[in-house]
Scaffold this motif. Structure first.
Motif, PDB file in Angstrom:
ATOM      1  N   GLU A 163       4.277   6.987 -13.672  1.00 48.66           N
ATOM      2  CA  GLU A 163       5.368   6.982 -12.701  1.00 48.66           C
ATOM      3  C   GLU A 163       4.816   6.600 -11.337  1.00 48.66           C
ATOM      4  N   ILE A 164       5.399   5.558 -10.750  1.00 53.59           N
ATOM      5  CA  ILE A 164       4.972   5.057  -9.444  1.00 53.59           C
ATOM      6  C   ILE A 164       5.918   5.609  -8.383  1.00 53.59           C
ATOM      7  N   SER A 165       5.360   6.173  -7.326  1.00 55.58           N
ATOM      8  CA  SER A 165       6.185   6.701  -6.236  1.00 55.58           C
ATOM      9  C   SER A 165       5.557   6.341  -4.897  1.00 55.58           C
ATOM     10  N   ASP A 166       6.312   6.564  -3.842  1.00 56.54           N
ATOM     11  CA  ASP A 166       5.952   6.131  -2.495  1.00 56.54           C
ATOM     12  C   ASP A 166       5.415   7.307  -1.687  1.00 56.54           C
ATOM     13  N   LEU A 167       4.143   7.244  -1.303  1.00 59.59           N
ATOM     14  CA  LEU A 167       3.548   8.308  -0.499  1.00 59.59           C
ATOM     15  C   LEU A 167       4.223   8.445   0.862  1.00 59.59           C
ATOM     16  N   LEU A 168       4.776   7.349   1.376  1.00 56.09           N
ATOM     17  CA  LEU A 168       5.400   7.379   2.699  1.00 56.09           C
ATOM     18  C   LEU A 168       6.831   7.902   2.662  1.00 56.09           C
ATOM     19  N   ARG A 169       7.408   8.000   1.474  1.00 55.61           N
ATOM     20  CA  ARG A 169       8.787   8.457   1.282  1.00 55.61           C
ATOM     21  C   ARG A 169       9.816   7.524   1.914  1.00 55.61           C
ATOM     22  N   LEU A 170       9.420   6.279   2.146  1.00 59.77           N
ATOM     23  CA  LEU A 170      10.395   5.297   2.606  1.00 59.77           C
ATOM     24  C   LEU A 170      11.331   4.913   1.471  1.00 59.77           C
ATOM     25  N   SER A 171      10.799   4.923   0.260  1.00 61.87           N
ATOM     26  CA  SER A 171      11.614   4.656  -0.921  1.00 61.87           C
ATOM     27  C   SER A 171      11.707   5.927  -1.747  1.00 61.87           C
ATOM     28  N   PRO A 172      12.914   6.316  -2.141  1.00 64.26           N
ATOM     29  CA  PRO A 172      13.057   7.504  -2.984  1.00 64.26           C
ATOM     30  C   PRO A 172      12.807   7.211  -4.463  1.00 64.26           C
ATOM     31  N   ALA A 173      12.572   5.936  -4.782  1.00 60.36           N
ATOM     32  CA  ALA A 173      12.476   5.527  -6.182  1.00 60.36           C
ATOM     33  C   ALA A 173      11.230   6.086  -6.861  1.00 60.36           C
ATOM     34  N   VAL A 174      11.381   6.389  -8.131  1.00 56.30           N
ATOM     35  CA  VAL A 174      10.253   6.690  -9.012  1.00 56.30           C
ATOM     36  C   VAL A 174      10.353   5.702 -10.171  1.00 56.30           C
ATOM     37  N   MET A 175       9.389   4.807 -10.249  1.00 59.46           N
ATOM     38  CA  MET A 175       9.446   3.707 -11.212  1.00 59.46           C
ATOM     39  C   MET A 175       8.515   4.004 -12.384  1.00 59.46           C
ATOM     40  N   ARG A 176       9.073   4.027 -13.570  1.00 59.19           N
ATOM     41  CA  ARG A 176       8.273   4.294 -14.768  1.00 59.19           C
ATOM     42  C   ARG A 176       7.740   2.980 -15.318  1.00 59.19           C
ATOM     43  N   VAL A 177       6.429   2.933 -15.560  1.00 56.36           N
ATOM     44  CA  VAL A 177       5.789   1.697 -16.016  1.00 56.36           C
ATOM     45  C   VAL A 177       4.848   1.995 -17.176  1.00 56.36           C
TER      46      VAL A 177
ATOM     47  N   PRO B 295       0.818  -1.221   0.000  1.00 53.38           N
ATOM     48  CA  PRO B 295       0.000   0.000   0.000  1.00 53.38           C
ATOM     49  C   PRO B 295       0.849   1.268   0.000  1.00 53.38           C
ATOM     50  N   TYR B 296       0.168   2.396  -0.091  1.00 57.06           N
ATOM     51  CA  TYR B 296       0.767   3.737  -0.025  1.00 57.06           C
ATOM     52  C   TYR B 296       1.643   4.066  -1.236  1.00 57.06           C
ATOM     53  N   LEU B 297       1.238   3.552  -2.405  1.00 51.27           N
ATOM     54  CA  LEU B 297       1.896   3.933  -3.650  1.00 51.27           C
ATOM     55  C   LEU B 297       0.929   4.772  -4.476  1.00 51.27           C
ATOM     56  N   VAL B 298       1.473   5.630  -5.315  1.00 48.83           N
ATOM     57  CA  VAL B 298       0.645   6.462  -6.180  1.00 48.83           C
ATOM     58  C   VAL B 298       1.176   6.367  -7.602  1.00 48.83           C
ATOM     59  N   ALA B 299       0.253   6.339  -8.569  1.00 45.20           N
ATOM     60  CA  ALA B 299       0.613   6.290  -9.987  1.00 45.20           C
ATOM     61  C   ALA B 299       0.187   7.593 -10.652  1.00 45.20           C
ATOM     62  N   ASP B 300       1.143   8.302 -11.229  1.00 43.47           N
ATOM     63  CA  ASP B 300       0.862   9.552 -11.937  1.00 43.47           C
ATOM     64  C   ASP B 300       1.147   9.361 -13.419  1.00 43.47           C
ATOM     65  N   GLN B 301       0.191   9.765 -14.236  1.00 43.23           N
ATOM     66  CA  GLN B 301       0.391   9.654 -15.681  1.00 43.23           C
ATOM     67  C   GLN B 301       1.471  10.632 -16.133  1.00 43.23           C
ATOM     68  N   VAL B 302       2.360  10.155 -16.984  1.00 45.65           N
ATOM     69  CA  VAL B 302       3.410  11.013 -17.528  1.00 45.65           C
ATOM     70  C   VAL B 302       2.783  11.987 -18.517  1.00 45.65           C
ATOM     71  N   ARG B 303       3.081  13.255 -18.342  1.00 44.73           N
ATOM     72  CA  ARG B 303       2.479  14.280 -19.199  1.00 44.73           C
ATOM     73  C   ARG B 303       2.802  14.019 -20.671  1.00 44.73           C
ATOM     74  N   GLY B 304       1.761  14.001 -21.482  1.00 43.34           N
ATOM     75  CA  GLY B 304       1.929  13.806 -22.915  1.00 43.34           C
ATOM     76  C   GLY B 304       2.109  12.363 -23.332  1.00 43.34           C
ATOM     77  N   GLU B 305       2.095  11.445 -22.363  1.00 43.65           N
ATOM     78  CA  GLU B 305       2.264  10.018 -22.673  1.00 43.65           C
ATOM     79  C   GLU B 305       1.168   9.229 -21.953  1.00 43.65           C
ATOM     80  N   PRO B 306       0.006   9.096 -22.572  1.00 44.08           N
ATOM     81  CA  PRO B 306      -1.144   8.479 -21.899  1.00 44.08           C
ATOM     82  C   PRO B 306      -0.941   7.025 -21.490  1.00 44.08           C
ATOM     83  N   SER B 307       0.052   6.351 -22.051  1.00 46.55           N
ATOM     84  CA  SER B 307       0.282   4.945 -21.699  1.00 46.55           C
ATOM     85  C   SER B 307       1.482   4.755 -20.778  1.00 46.55           C
TER      86      SER B 307
END
Length: 407
Positions: free
Chosen positions: A26-40, A11-23
């Motif tokens: 970017e997945i990031s951690d709401l808790l900031r335990l992980s600094p990673a931003v994972m592109r999917v 839990p506590y992950l958020v997915a944001d659509q990349v601007r201009g790329e509908p498919s």
């Protein structure tokens, strides 16, 4: 590994659509335990949504076939995706469980302050010596002459000297080793949230006073830890105060904290004529008073709260003309004057009359602490109004010191 047999995205992950790329997302951690931003991809995101810890890889493959028109996703694709999720700490795994069950809350504000202890010490010292700072604190207090301070929680770059005004008073006017930090909660919908985790920063670890927390719970009741992870892990409003305390008191004066986050009290600002107090808020006032009275040592409250948040960034359409900034400053000073008399009702009345139009994020912790202190007087130490050069936002904040009458 067992957690990969039927994988579950934590839990506590958020997915944001990349601007201009509908498919792309970017997945990031709401808790900031992980600094990673994972592109999917959109397919990756769909697979992640189905990873609920109930299906094996083969079962996940079968569940995707209707969406793919009978096609399938190869085991190798799953292996690669799982490896990425594992590396980013995005799976419900032993590493994730270890992170959230650790007795120490890790810092989430590195970047606002330096990660190197020596550099951080120099950074904090620079705020005392800043042209707007109070100067180096004078003689250390030999008795307890102060009951609370108001300090900002804006980032250090925009207000570090203001913090220094508040914390210099702690050095000079209280011998307390127990600090109840009553702070604005920015991430949780819960009204009140505690944690018993020690706070870790580059300057060391600060323990929580569990006995004080026990006394709070005994009066307030249950529910104070219901949203602990979401409330405390990403929050800056306590951590930024802890760093100043660590620098100020150092290893020669060990101290403990009670980290209490306070959520919205907008329901108390809907009608200026209504002076009633919600039952849960009244319970917390009572709990804090009784816990303080039962503590056989000096207690100092640290109110962590800023003042107005105005401008287009916060929804104000008119921008930041000079008369708007001047009016906001006048209202801020009226608020601080009410606080200086110890009038929690006067403080509340000002905000209720304007329907909190200027978004005073420090209202909940300030009002609550004034209620707990009872008859007190305050002294304004420093007021600042930051205005973004592009005119997008203004945030104001202040430092104050309080003592109960008759002290």
């Amino acid at each position: 590994m067992q957690h990969l047999e039927k994988p579950r995205v934590r839990p506590y992950l958020v997915a944001d659509q990349v601007r201009g790329e509908p498919s792309s997302f970017e997945i990031s951690d709401l808790l900031r335990l992980s600094p990673a931003v994972m592109r999917v991809t959109a397919l990756d995101l769909e697979i992640m949504k189905r990873m609920e810890g109930k299906q094996s890889i083969a079962e996940l493959q079968d569940s995707l076939k209707p969406m793919l028109g009978g096609g399938t996703v190869s085991p190798e694709y799953f292996t690669k995706l799982l490896a990425m999720l594992e590396e980013c700490l995005f799976l419900d795994s032993p590493n994730w469980q270890s992170a959230i069950s650790s007795p120490v809350r890790p810092p989430s504000c590195i970047g606002c302050y330096d990660a190197d202890p020596k550099n951080l010490t120099e950074q904090i010292e620079s705020y005392y010596l800043h042209k707007n700072g109070p100067g180096v604190p004078k003689a250390r207090a030999t008795d307890h002459r102060m009951d609370a301070v108001l300090a900002p929680h804006i980032d250090y770059a925009r207000g570090g000297w203001n913090f220094a005004h508040a914390f210099g008073q702690i050095y000079e006017n209280t011998t307390a080793s127990l600090f109840v930090i009553v702070a604005t909660s920015h991430y949780s919908p819960k009204r009140f949230t505690l944690t018993r985790k020690s706070f870790g920063t580059p300057l060391g670890e600060v323990p929580v006073d569990n006995a004080f927390c026990d006394r709070l719970e005994a009066v307030y009741g249950s529910g104070l830890y219901d949203d602990e992870l979401r409330a405390h892990f990403p929050e800056h409003s306590i951590e930024l105060e802890v760093v100043f305390l660590q620098h100020l008191l150092g290893p020669n004066r060990p101290f403990r904290i009670v980290p209490l986050l306070v959520g919205s009290m907008d329901d108390m600002l809907q009608d200026a004529a209504d002076t009633s107090v919600p039952a849960d808020v009244a319970r917390m006032v009572k709990a804090l008073r009784q816990a303080k009275e039962a503590t056989n040592e000096p207690v100092c409250f640290v109110i962590s709260g800023d003042l107005a948040h105005i401008g287009p960034k916060f929804g104000d359409k008119a921008g930041l003309p000079d008369d708007f900034l001047s009016h906001s400053q006048d209202q801020d000073l009226n608020l601080l004057a009410a606080a200086a008399t110890g009038s929690s009702q006067g403080y509340r009345q000002i905000l209720a009359t304007e329907k909190d139009a200027r978004r005073i994020c420090g209202f909940p912790p300030t009002w609550l602490t004034l209620q707990v202190l009872g008859q007190c007087t305050g002294k304004l130490l420093r007021y600042d109004q930051y205005v973004n050069p592009r005119g997008s936002e203004s945030v104001s904040f202040a430092a104050m010191a309080f003592q109960t009458r008759g002290r």
